[in-house]
Motif scaffolding. Structure first.
Motif, short mmCIF file in Angstrom:
data_model
loop_
_atom_site.label_atom_id
_atom_site.label_comp_id
_atom_site.label_asym_id
_atom_site.label_seq_id
_atom_site.Cartn_x
_atom_site.Cartn_y
_atom_site.Cartn_z
N SER A 38 72.81 42.43 32.30
CA SER A 38 71.42 43.41 33.71
C SER A 38 72.46 43.23 34.91
CB SER A 38 70.54 42.17 33.19
OG SER A 38 70.37 40.92 33.78
N VAL A 43 68.06 46.25 32.82
CA VAL A 43 68.78 45.27 31.18
C VAL A 43 69.18 47.22 31.59
CG1 VAL A 43 69.02 45.10 29.50
CG2 VAL A 43 67.39 44.32 30.67
N LEU A 46 69.10 50.03 28.34
CA LEU A 46 69.05 48.55 26.83
C LEU A 46 68.17 49.93 26.04
CD1 LEU A 46 67.76 46.36 25.07
CD2 LEU A 46 66.21 45.89 27.29
N THR A 116 71.34 34.58 26.41
CA THR A 116 71.56 35.40 27.60
C THR A 116 72.29 34.40 28.51
OG1 THR A 116 69.38 34.29 28.06
CG2 THR A 116 69.66 36.44 27.47
#
Ligand code: PMP
Length: 290
Positions: A38, A43, A46, A116
């Motif tokens: 991101s 993002v 995605l 993440t």
């Protein structure tokens, strides 16, 4: 508060985020994954990454018990929870917990994991001066046996090639198909530029169909370049005007040397630099905002 990791719909502190030793992802590399990035709360690509994840999953006959829409939601939610504006996202779906045998029927529920983290960037110097790479003896997996288009958790093929490169004093390896054609690097796709043509090996040879690869091909077409997916050999790289690699983590990285032989004029080429600039623009617009 530490980093939170998503496992099957629940969030766990980083140190508490654990899966069973009976998970077939661990026991057999039986699962699939994606590496996503991101940029400033967007993002990048995605939907494309989620599509590829589901395709990989289909490739190993594994059912993901979550719709694509909910998968996208879960990724965005995890990023928001961790308050990460610029992140590296690892999305994993394993066959799940079974017994010590191979039988995937024993794995009743797939494990879905979303990690993440802060993104670790390659040194800026490499982008300015270009990378030197080396060919390695280990060929890329034969597509008839385990298709590299499936982004599976079994990355040993790539890791063995990476070790061979490291043992020779290089950071990245150029891998060939079993027939001796240029395939890709251990975690990146490869491109050459010759007479304003952008050329990259076709996916059917047995490479990962990179999302950065597709994006760069789009950018080049829009810029009026001829883009070809064509078989290339080491000779084509030695005699190319320019060369670069693409990948989610590396983005676009110029290659100036293969097997101690200089490519082009030993510095990142003009077209490569321009593609890098255009790619940077794409990372600001092309994705899901959060
Ligand atoms: N090839 C391999 C083997 C990879 O692991 C990756 C990165 N995941 C790539 C190519 C580049 O793909 P992408 O641009 O989708 O990150």
């Amino acid at each position: 508060m530490g980093l939170k990791v998503y496992i099957n719909g629940e969030y766990f502190e980083k140190d508490e985020a654990k899966i069973s030793v009976f998970d077939h992802g661990l026991l057999y590399g039986d699962g699939v994954f994606e590496g996503i990035r991101s940029y400033d709360r967007l993002v990048f690509k995605l939907e494309e990454h989620v599509d590829r994840l589901y395709e990989s999953s289909q490739g190993i006959m594994q059912n993901i018990p979550l719709s694509k829409k909910d998968m996208i939601k879960a990724v965005v939610e995890t990023l928001k929870l961790n308050k990460l504006d610029n992140a590296y996202i690892r999305l994993i779906v394993t066959r799940g917990v079974g017994d010590l045998g191979l039988d995937p029927r024993k794995c009743k529920f797939a494990s879905i994991i979303i990690i993440t983290d802060n993104i670790k960037l390659y040194p800026e110097k490499l982008y300015k001066e270009g990378l030197a790479i080396i060919t390695v003896p280990t060929p890329r997996n034969m597509p008839e046996a385990l298709n590299p288009q499936i982004k599976s958790l079994n990355y040993l093929n790539n890791i063995l090639a990476k070790i061979e490169a490291i043992n020779s004093g290089y950071e990245e390896a150029l891998m060939f198909t079993a027939h001796g054609y240029v395939a890709e690097c251990t975690g990146d796709n490869i491109f050459i530029i010759k007479n304003n043509n952008l050329i990259t090996p076709p996916a059917y040879l047995g490479i990962l169909k990179g999302i950065t690869r597709a994006c760069v091909m789009d950018i080049a077409k829009k810029a009026g370049m001829t883009v070809k997916e064509e078989i290339i050999t080491r000779h084509n790289i030695f005699t190319a005007d320019e060369c670069f690699l693409t990948g989610t983590a590396a983005e676009i990285i110029p290659v100036v040397c293969l097997d101690k032989r200089t490519i082009g004029d030993n510095k990142p080429g003009k077209i490569t630099l321009n593609l890098m600039k255009e790619f940077r623009k794409a990372t600001k617009t092309d994705g899901v905002k959060y």
